[in-house]
Design a protein around this motif. Structure first.
Motif, PDB file in Angstrom:
ATOM      1  N   TYR A  32       0.699  -1.500   0.340  1.00  0.00           N
ATOM      2  CA  TYR A  32      -0.152  -0.183  -0.189  1.00  0.00           C
ATOM      3  C   TYR A  32       0.724   1.290  -0.091  1.00  0.00           C
ATOM      4  O   TYR A  32       2.099   1.340   0.032  1.00  0.00           O
ATOM      5  CB  TYR A  32      -0.698   0.648   1.188  1.00  0.00           C
ATOM      6  N   ASP A  80      -0.381   8.180  -2.524  1.00  0.00           N
ATOM      7  CA  ASP A  80       0.182   9.303  -3.919  1.00  0.00           C
ATOM      8  C   ASP A  80       0.320  10.593  -3.298  1.00  0.00           C
ATOM      9  O   ASP A  80      -0.362  10.877  -2.119  1.00  0.00           O
ATOM     10  CB  ASP A  80      -0.635   8.708  -5.076  1.00  0.00           C
ATOM     11  N   ARG A 137      -4.789   9.820  -2.971  1.00  0.00           N
ATOM     12  CA  ARG A 137      -4.646   8.330  -2.761  1.00  0.00           C
ATOM     13  C   ARG A 137      -4.631   7.065  -2.254  1.00  0.00           C
ATOM     14  O   ARG A 137      -2.942   6.796  -2.572  1.00  0.00           O
ATOM     15  CB  ARG A 137      -5.424   8.404  -5.076  1.00  0.00           C
ATOM     16  N   ARG A 148      -2.975   3.898  -3.170  1.00  0.00           N
ATOM     17  CA  ARG A 148      -2.625   2.803  -4.173  1.00  0.00           C
ATOM     18  C   ARG A 148      -2.343   1.404  -3.714  1.00  0.00           C
ATOM     19  O   ARG A 148      -1.425   1.294  -2.631  1.00  0.00           O
ATOM     20  CB  ARG A 148      -1.425   3.108  -4.904  1.00  0.00           C
ATOM     21  N   HIS A 190      -0.845  -2.420  -4.609  1.00  0.00           N
ATOM     22  CA  HIS A 190      -0.410  -3.822  -5.085  1.00  0.00           C
ATOM     23  C   HIS A 190      -0.636  -5.065  -4.903  1.00  0.00           C
ATOM     24  O   HIS A 190      -0.413  -5.617  -3.940  1.00  0.00           O
ATOM     25  CB  HIS A 190       0.999  -3.196  -5.394  1.00  0.00           C
TER      26      HIS A 190
END
Length: 338
Positions: free
Chosen positions: A288, A291, A295, A297, A299
């Motif tokens: 995690y 950004d 926000r 993000r 993966h």
């Protein structure tokens, strides 16, 4: 059957819940696991996502019936003297599959034998038997003492499965509380612990602090828990990311001994996650980051069975926060500030 005795014990365990990458919830279950010769019996069954029938959220009458069944003080629930040893963590239905075994007396002692995967009233040992597991011969005194503790309220699986959430960002805390409740962990929100009665504080197993909470407020909350005579696990939120905070809370509520976990260690260093695994198991690794526009993000780094040992797994984009899950444990790691 060998006349050699195996040791029998019980230990608190959990089936990890959480908010998955696709937004789905996985239910958290606390239960009492069987420990044979110092090792959780579940670990001998490869990577099986299951819980024993001795779960903390089972109604007391049913819990007691399960214990008395294991003590052979009640009729076995399945044909041919078979008992459910592990079942589905979501619904506990036999149709989903369960590990069963014959439990019988051998003089003053107890024998567990003929382990099998069972999905109906009949267990096909030739097709679905666990041929490399058991039989186990347990000393009667040790066996009865361990299970008898569950009938007297001395339950090694008893947990305070609630979290008190402290912070200024009420909207974030509300989402976190909803997510925790969604997986079976109670959660309430407060600005501090000044007006929380001691009786209520004693019901919490963890206190979660938002990043903006001053240290004096954190210490005041911890002091209130101390005055109430209870030690709650402290969770300092790493980032305003709900799945990450859920994982931190679950990790804090885990009372299982480290030596009995499949996932022993997790760290982040030099753009990679380092995970140590003690027995073959499925590991899900999620990274995690937040950004520049704040926000989240997410993966999915890994979802596969890892062999015992240390594994180094590169992280995309230098993500600073990592959550690793197996069926029985969850660990969270963060990169050191650069």
């Amino acid at each position: 059957m060998s006349a050699e005795y195996a040791t029998f014990g019980l230990a608190p365990a959990m089936r990890v819940g959480g908010v998955l990458a696709d937004g789905a919830y996985q239910v958290h279950r606390d239960y009492v696991d069987f420990v044979v010769d110092g090792r959780p019996l579940l670990f001998r069954l490869a990577d099986l996502d299951a819980v024993s029938p001795l779960a903390s959220d089972v109604p007391p009458a049913i819990f007691t019936a399960h214990v008395r069944g294991l003590l052979l003080e009640a009729e076995p629930p399945l044909r041919d003297g078979r008992h459910v040893i592990y079942g589905c963590p979501e619904c506990e239905s036999l149709e989903c599959g369960a590990v069963s075994a014959v439990i019988e007396r051998a003089g003053d002692d107890y024998v567990w034998r003929d382990f099998a995967w069972q999905t109906s009233d009949h267990a096909d040992l030739e097709l679905n038997g666990y041929h490399g597991i058991g039989p186990f011969l347990f000393r009667g005194g040790e066996y009865r003492e361990q299970l008898g503790r569950l009938l007297t309220g001395d339950d090694p699986g008893a947990l305070r499965r609630r979290a008190l959430l402290i912070g200024a960002r009420v909207a974030l805390l509300a989402r976190l509380a909803a997510a925790l409740r969604g997986i079976g962990i109670g959660a309430e929100i407060a600005a501090d612990a000044a007006d929380v009665p001691a009786e209520e504080l004693r019901t919490y197993g963890a206190v979660v602090f938002g990043r903006a909470v001053p240290e004096r407020v954190r210490q005041g909350v911890l002091d209130a828990f101390e005055r109430a005579g209870v030690e709650a696990a402290r969770v300092d939120g790493l980032a305003p990311i709900v799945p990450l905070l859920v994982a931190q809370t679950e990790c804090a509520l885990d009372r299982g001994a480290v030596r009995r976990r499949r996932l022993a260690r997790l760290a982040v260093a030099d753009g990679a996650a380092v995970a140590e695994v003690t027995s073959p198991c499925r590991v899900r690794l999620t990274a995690y980051r937040v950004d520049r526009l704040r926000r989240t993000r997410v993966h999915e780094v890994l979802d596969e069975v890892l062999e015992p040992g240390e594994h180094r797994l590169p992280l995309p984009g230098g993500a600073p926060y990592v959550v690793a899950r197996t069926s029985d444990s969850v660990l969270v790691a963060a990169a050191a500030p650069g």
